[in-house]
Design a protein around this motif. Structure first.
Motif, mmCIF file in Angstrom:
data_model
loop_
_atom_site.group_PDB
_atom_site.id
_atom_site.type_symbol
_atom_site.label_atom_id
_atom_site.label_comp_id
_atom_site.label_asym_id
_atom_site.label_seq_id
_atom_site.Cartn_x
_atom_site.Cartn_y
_atom_site.Cartn_z
ATOM 1 N N ALA A 185 0.822 -1.211 0.000
ATOM 2 C CA ALA A 185 0.000 0.000 0.000
ATOM 3 C C ALA A 185 0.855 1.260 0.000
ATOM 4 O O ALA A 185 0.438 2.302 -0.505
ATOM 5 C CB ALA A 185 -0.930 0.005 1.209
ATOM 6 N N GLU A 186 2.049 1.160 0.553
ATOM 7 C CA GLU A 186 2.932 2.323 0.637
ATOM 8 C C GLU A 186 3.680 2.592 -0.663
ATOM 9 O O GLU A 186 3.770 3.746 -1.106
ATOM 10 C CB GLU A 186 3.947 2.121 1.768
ATOM 11 C CG GLU A 186 4.924 3.277 1.906
ATOM 12 C CD GLU A 186 6.030 3.004 2.921
ATOM 13 O OE1 GLU A 186 6.927 3.859 3.058
ATOM 14 O OE2 GLU A 186 5.992 1.937 3.576
ATOM 15 N N ILE A 187 4.231 1.555 -1.305
ATOM 16 C CA ILE A 187 5.185 1.798 -2.394
ATOM 17 C C ILE A 187 4.714 1.322 -3.768
ATOM 18 O O ILE A 187 5.373 1.630 -4.760
ATOM 19 C CB ILE A 187 6.544 1.144 -2.081
ATOM 20 C CG1 ILE A 187 6.455 -0.390 -2.141
ATOM 21 C CG2 ILE A 187 7.071 1.612 -0.733
ATOM 22 C CD1 ILE A 187 7.805 -1.086 -2.035
ATOM 23 N N ALA A 188 3.608 0.585 -3.842
ATOM 24 C CA ALA A 188 3.204 -0.021 -5.111
ATOM 25 C C ALA A 188 1.962 0.642 -5.689
ATOM 26 O O ALA A 188 1.261 1.402 -5.017
ATOM 27 C CB ALA A 188 2.966 -1.522 -4.936
ATOM 28 N N ASP A 189 1.708 0.316 -6.952
ATOM 29 C CA ASP A 189 0.505 0.805 -7.636
ATOM 30 C C ASP A 189 -0.646 -0.186 -7.516
ATOM 31 O O ASP A 189 -1.795 0.162 -7.794
ATOM 32 C CB ASP A 189 0.814 1.045 -9.117
ATOM 33 C CG ASP A 189 1.940 2.041 -9.311
ATOM 34 O OD1 ASP A 189 1.751 3.219 -8.950
ATOM 35 O OD2 ASP A 189 3.018 1.643 -9.798
ATOM 36 N N GLY A 190 -0.317 -1.406 -7.137
ATOM 37 C CA GLY A 190 -1.343 -2.429 -7.005
ATOM 38 C C GLY A 190 -0.877 -3.553 -6.104
ATOM 39 O O GLY A 190 0.305 -3.664 -5.755
ATOM 40 N N TRP A 191 -1.823 -4.391 -5.729
ATOM 41 C CA TRP A 191 -1.591 -5.453 -4.742
ATOM 42 C C TRP A 191 -2.153 -6.753 -5.301
ATOM 43 O O TRP A 191 -3.292 -6.808 -5.779
ATOM 44 C CB TRP A 191 -2.281 -5.059 -3.433
ATOM 45 C CG TRP A 191 -2.339 -6.083 -2.361
ATOM 46 C CD1 TRP A 191 -1.371 -6.961 -1.984
ATOM 47 C CD2 TRP A 191 -3.452 -6.325 -1.481
ATOM 48 N NE1 TRP A 191 -1.794 -7.740 -0.936
ATOM 49 C CE2 TRP A 191 -3.070 -7.363 -0.607
ATOM 50 C CE3 TRP A 191 -4.720 -5.752 -1.350
ATOM 51 C CZ2 TRP A 191 -3.924 -7.854 0.376
ATOM 52 C CZ3 TRP A 191 -5.566 -6.236 -0.372
ATOM 53 C CH2 TRP A 191 -5.165 -7.272 0.479
ATOM 54 N N LEU A 192 -1.336 -7.828 -5.240
ATOM 55 C CA LEU A 192 -1.692 -9.130 -5.803
ATOM 56 C C LEU A 192 -1.744 -10.190 -4.699
ATOM 57 O O LEU A 192 -0.807 -10.973 -4.524
ATOM 58 C CB LEU A 192 -0.652 -9.544 -6.857
ATOM 59 C CG LEU A 192 -0.552 -8.668 -8.111
ATOM 60 C CD1 LEU A 192 0.772 -8.924 -8.833
ATOM 61 C CD2 LEU A 192 -1.734 -8.930 -9.034
ATOM 62 N N PRO A 193 -2.823 -10.239 -3.921
ATOM 63 C CA PRO A 193 -2.924 -11.273 -2.887
ATOM 64 C C PRO A 193 -3.436 -12.603 -3.449
ATOM 65 O O PRO A 193 -4.197 -12.632 -4.411
ATOM 66 C CB PRO A 193 -3.933 -10.681 -1.900
ATOM 67 C CG PRO A 193 -4.817 -9.825 -2.753
ATOM 68 C CD PRO A 193 -3.941 -9.283 -3.854
ATOM 69 N N ILE A 194 -2.996 -13.684 -2.822
ATOM 70 C CA ILE A 194 -3.489 -15.032 -3.118
ATOM 71 C C ILE A 194 -4.236 -15.533 -1.888
ATOM 72 O O ILE A 194 -3.888 -15.195 -0.756
ATOM 73 C CB ILE A 194 -2.330 -15.970 -3.473
ATOM 74 C CG1 ILE A 194 -1.602 -15.476 -4.723
ATOM 75 C CG2 ILE A 194 -2.827 -17.403 -3.695
ATOM 76 C CD1 ILE A 194 -0.375 -16.286 -5.079
ATOM 77 N N LEU A 195 -5.264 -16.344 -2.098
ATOM 78 C CA LEU A 195 -6.154 -16.815 -1.030
ATOM 79 C C LEU A 195 -6.809 -15.631 -0.309
ATOM 80 O O LEU A 195 -7.078 -15.681 0.886
ATOM 81 C CB LEU A 195 -5.421 -17.711 -0.038
ATOM 82 C CG LEU A 195 -4.898 -19.053 -0.560
ATOM 83 C CD1 LEU A 195 -4.385 -19.914 0.599
ATOM 84 C CD2 LEU A 195 -5.944 -19.822 -1.351
ATOM 85 N N TYR A 196 -7.073 -14.596 -1.070
ATOM 86 C CA TYR A 196 -7.782 -13.425 -0.536
ATOM 87 C C TYR A 196 -9.253 -13.788 -0.327
ATOM 88 O O TYR A 196 -9.859 -14.485 -1.146
ATOM 89 C CB TYR A 196 -7.683 -12.288 -1.541
ATOM 90 C CG TYR A 196 -8.491 -11.051 -1.214
ATOM 91 C CD1 TYR A 196 -7.953 -10.035 -0.442
ATOM 92 C CD2 TYR A 196 -9.789 -10.901 -1.708
ATOM 93 C CE1 TYR A 196 -8.693 -8.881 -0.164
ATOM 94 C CE2 TYR A 196 -10.531 -9.770 -1.432
ATOM 95 C CZ TYR A 196 -9.976 -8.761 -0.664
ATOM 96 O OH TYR A 196 -10.703 -7.633 -0.383
ATOM 97 N N SER A 197 -9.815 -13.322 0.779
ATOM 98 C CA SER A 197 -11.241 -13.528 1.027
ATOM 99 C C SER A 197 -11.962 -12.192 1.119
ATOM 100 O O SER A 197 -11.661 -11.384 2.006
ATOM 101 C CB SER A 197 -11.465 -14.300 2.327
ATOM 102 O OG SER A 197 -12.858 -14.323 2.632
#
Length: 344
Positions: A185-197
């Motif tokens: 959330a601090e340094i990236a443009d997006g977030w790619l989680p796995i097993l996200y609920s």
């Protein structure tokens, strides 16, 4: 009014038998999907698959989910991103991640070390290369550019010969642990989680807000892009059964006791006892029993399974959770069509 949600396709990586991902990617593009993503473990690499798909498509964005940080220097990754972005006409998205100690040390022969600090430095260097506003120089805990200790003394700071197409090429981080999610959330443009609920967003909310606060931003434009397995079929139980082996592998076999990020994650969802049981069975050599121990509720929490009407209904939860891009892990054309129809 629920917000609009984009769709992505996750191609995964090759198993024992290589297959051509292009037909599936072309169909995703035809159906209006926003992006298609390649991956790597310890077999096929993500870069070649991304280039192969980019060469056979014209509109859909192509990303890596993810390039393993220990596998390449930051400069090599930046060179790859520049090249693919030019060749695709500005359609490339760079997703990176540390992977786990088993792969980092067992396959790449690199100490796992301090993954958060290493990731931060890595992204800083990649962004510096892409900006091309000065010769790259970085002296940190993990990367020393140019080398100042133990080298020949002949190294010099350099700028990329090729002018990047975009200095702001999107960079995504794979993350599920609280501190790593905050870093994304601090340094990236997006977030790619796995097993996200999408039913347990409280697990991630504080970390995301902490990261946004450190960067002095509110999260607008941040691409929450979880990878979700999708199986479409008339029999819900049969669809769940196709997903249980993958979930059991992540929860039970990805890392040892006390060092399995996925096991920790599903425990935070409320499946503490089930997570312990699955891991005990898996590490004890009882993989079939571990698969059978994956509860229906966990499958439904992190994946989409069942008839098209059920998929349609359950996709609402992903929109309500604030997911910007739902990246479907599937090799089934029917699943792509179901998602496209359900997403309007």
């Amino acid at each position: 009014m629920l917000h609009a949600m984009k769709l992505g396709l996750h191609l995964g990586y090759w198993g024992a038998r290589p297959s051509d991902p292009v037909p599936l990617a072309v169909e995703a593009e035809r159906l209006g999907f926003d992006s298609v993503w390649s991956a790597e473990a310890w077999g096929s690499d993500a870069v070649t698959l991304a280039a192969w798909v980019a060469a056979r498509t014209s509109r859909i964005d192509v990303g890596t989910a993810v390039l393993q940080i220990p596998a390449r220097t930051p400069a090599a990754t930046a060179m790859t991103a520049i090249t693919l972005d030019h060749l695709s006409g500005g359609r490339f998205r760079l997703g990176v991640g540390m992977s786990g100690p088993q792969v980092v040390e067992g396959w790449h022969g690199s100490p796992y070390g301090s993954p958060l600090r290493r990731t931060r430095e890595y992204v800083e260097i990649v962004r510096a290369v892409l900006r091309r506003d000065a010769p790259v120089e970085h002296h940190g805990e993990h990367y020393d550019i140019p080398v100042t200790v133990g080298g020949t003394g002949l190294g010099k700071s350099l700028k990329t010969i090729v002018h990047p197409l975009r200095a702001n090429l999107p960079i995504y981080l794979a993350a599920i642990g609280p501190r790593n999610v905050a870093l994304a959330a601090e340094i990236a443009d997006g977030w790619l989680p796995i097993l996200y609920s999408p039913f347990h967003t409280e697990v991630f909310d504080a970390s995301l807000q902490r990261g946004f606060a450190r960067a002095d931003r509110d999260g607008t434009g941040f691409d929450v892009a979880p990878v979700a397995h999708v199986v479409v079929g008339d029999d819900v139980d049969a669809c769940r059964d196709r997903l249980r082996p993958t979930i059991a592998l992540y929860v039970g076999g990805m890392g040892g006791r006390g060092s399995n990020f996925y096991n920790d994650l599903v425990s935070r969802y409320g499946y503490e006892a089930e997570a312990v049981l699955i891991q005990d069975l898996f590490l004890g050599g009882h993989q079939r029993e571990a698969v059978a121990a994956v509860p229906d509720g966990l499958v439904d929490d992190v994946a989409l399974a069942g008839p098209p009407a059920r998929i349609h209904d359950r996709m609402a939860a992903w929109r309500e959770a604030g997911v910007a891009t739902l990246i479907a892990r599937t090799d089934d054309v029917a699943a792509l069509r179901t998602l496209a129809e359900a997403n309007g």
